[in-house]
Design a protein around this motif. Structure first.
Motif, PDB file in Angstrom:
ATOM      1  N   ARG A  70      -6.298   4.364   1.890  1.00 58.22           N
ATOM      2  CA  ARG A  70      -6.335   4.073   0.464  1.00 58.22           C
ATOM      3  C   ARG A  70      -5.847   5.286  -0.329  1.00 58.22           C
ATOM      4  O   ARG A  70      -5.917   6.409   0.138  1.00 58.22           O
ATOM      5  N   PRO A 113     -10.098   2.132  -6.957  1.00 60.29           N
ATOM      6  CA  PRO A 113     -10.553   1.384  -5.774  1.00 60.29           C
ATOM      7  C   PRO A 113     -10.325  -0.119  -5.858  1.00 60.29           C
ATOM      8  O   PRO A 113     -10.067  -0.763  -4.830  1.00 60.29           O
ATOM      9  N   ARG A 127       0.835  -1.204   0.000  1.00 58.45           N
ATOM     10  CA  ARG A 127       0.000   0.000   0.000  1.00 58.45           C
ATOM     11  C   ARG A 127       0.876   1.264   0.000  1.00 58.45           C
ATOM     12  O   ARG A 127       0.567   2.232  -0.706  1.00 58.45           O
ATOM     13  N   ASP A 174      -6.681  -0.195   6.215  1.00 60.21           N
ATOM     14  CA  ASP A 174      -7.085   1.165   5.824  1.00 60.21           C
ATOM     15  C   ASP A 174      -6.915   2.169   6.957  1.00 60.21           C
ATOM     16  O   ASP A 174      -6.629   3.344   6.707  1.00 60.21           O
ATOM     17  N   SER A 234      -4.821   4.769  -7.680  1.00 65.30           N
ATOM     18  CA  SER A 234      -5.976   5.271  -6.927  1.00 65.30           C
ATOM     19  C   SER A 234      -7.271   4.545  -7.271  1.00 65.30           C
ATOM     20  O   SER A 234      -8.304   4.803  -6.649  1.00 65.30           O
ATOM     21  N   GLN A 289      -6.678  -1.479  -4.547  1.00 68.94           N
ATOM     22  CA  GLN A 289      -6.135  -1.133  -3.242  1.00 68.94           C
ATOM     23  C   GLN A 289      -5.618  -2.346  -2.466  1.00 68.94           C
ATOM     24  O   GLN A 289      -4.742  -2.204  -1.612  1.00 68.94           O
TER      25      GLN A 289
END
Length: 254
Positions: free
Chosen positions: A167, A199, A118, A162, A197, A202
């Motif tokens: 994210r 979704p 991440r 998260d 970016s 992620q």
């Protein structure tokens, strides 16, 4: 090492000095930039130790070397992450975090794999137009496909990171028009900031193989992304036969 993924070589101190407008000698480099360069060098050496541990009988010795080099890289990262470094180092920092994600996966520590991944993704979001970004994206896509296989293509039971590492936010020009024929065909952007970016990416890279459809990307990177896509698609098809549900094309089929 990073050459397995076709990543560009890490610059020497002398090569890095030439990136500045003014004349610099290695001993004049900012300490945070030096720390970033040392972090990626230690990480690449650790990658070599990891490959060595998988290919000979001295796995314990190589494993100890891997841990020592990885820890040295982490210490260097701690010295550079809190301060501004030259923008041209963003790629090297991104690949350092990617290498650490691979180390964690090697030691079956998948929670840290997803965390390091991440952080790498957050740096990738800043690499639009940077040489080598497609190579790093394809490497991540392939490594993610192995994680995808390990977890049977399901996000159930995965650690929720998260709260610790948010994210990746979309770029400000998220509505920018598609520019290449491939982008228009698949209604998707191939820029690193949009991929990072998105979704669906992620946890792991999914959907249309971004590097594969990018005709400007290096051939080796396109092949690696194609292999990752094939792994994801095979898993999806096998899972759909078990559940008697249609294959999810969003998982990577084109």
């Amino acid at each position: 090492s990073g050459s397995l993924f076709g990543l560009p070589p890490i610059p020497t101190d002398e090569e890095y000095c030439r990136r500045f407008d003014k004349s610099l000698e290695p001993h004049q480099l900012p300490k945070f930039d030096v720390a970033a360069l040392q972090a990626v060098r230690f990480a690449e050496l650790a990658m070599g130790a990891m490959a060595d541990s998988n290919s000979n009988n001295q796995s314990r010795r190589s494993g100890s070397l891997l841990l020592a080099l990885a820890n040295a890289s982490v210490l260097c990262l701690r010295d550079c992450v809190e301060e501004w470094v030259h923008p041209s180092l963003m790629f090297d920092i991104a690949r350092t975090y990617f290498f650490h994600a691979i180390f964690r996966a090697h030691f079956d520590d998948m929670e840290r794999y997803f965390k390091y991944r991440r952080v790498c993704l957050r740096h990738l979001a800043q690499l639009d137009g940077v040489p080598g970004a497609e190579k790093l994206l394809s490497a991540m896509s392939f490594q993610d496909s192995l994680a995808y296989m390990l977890h049977n293509s399901s996000e159930d039971g995965l650690p929720n990171i998260d709260g610790e590492i948010p994210r990746v936010s979309p770029p400000h020009d998220v509505e920018a028009s598609k520019t290449t024929d491939a982008e228009k065909k698949y209604s998707i952007s191939i820029s690193p900031s949009r991929v990072a970016s998105n979704p669906i990416n992620q946890i792991w890279i999914q959907g249309t193989p971004i590097v594969l459809i990018n005709e400007a990307a290096p051939p080796k990177s396109r092949v690696l992304d194609a292999l990752a896509c094939a792994i994801r698609s095979s898993l999806d098809e096998a899972k759909s036969r078990q559940t008697k549900e249609p294959t999810q094309s969003s998982r990577g089929k084109i």
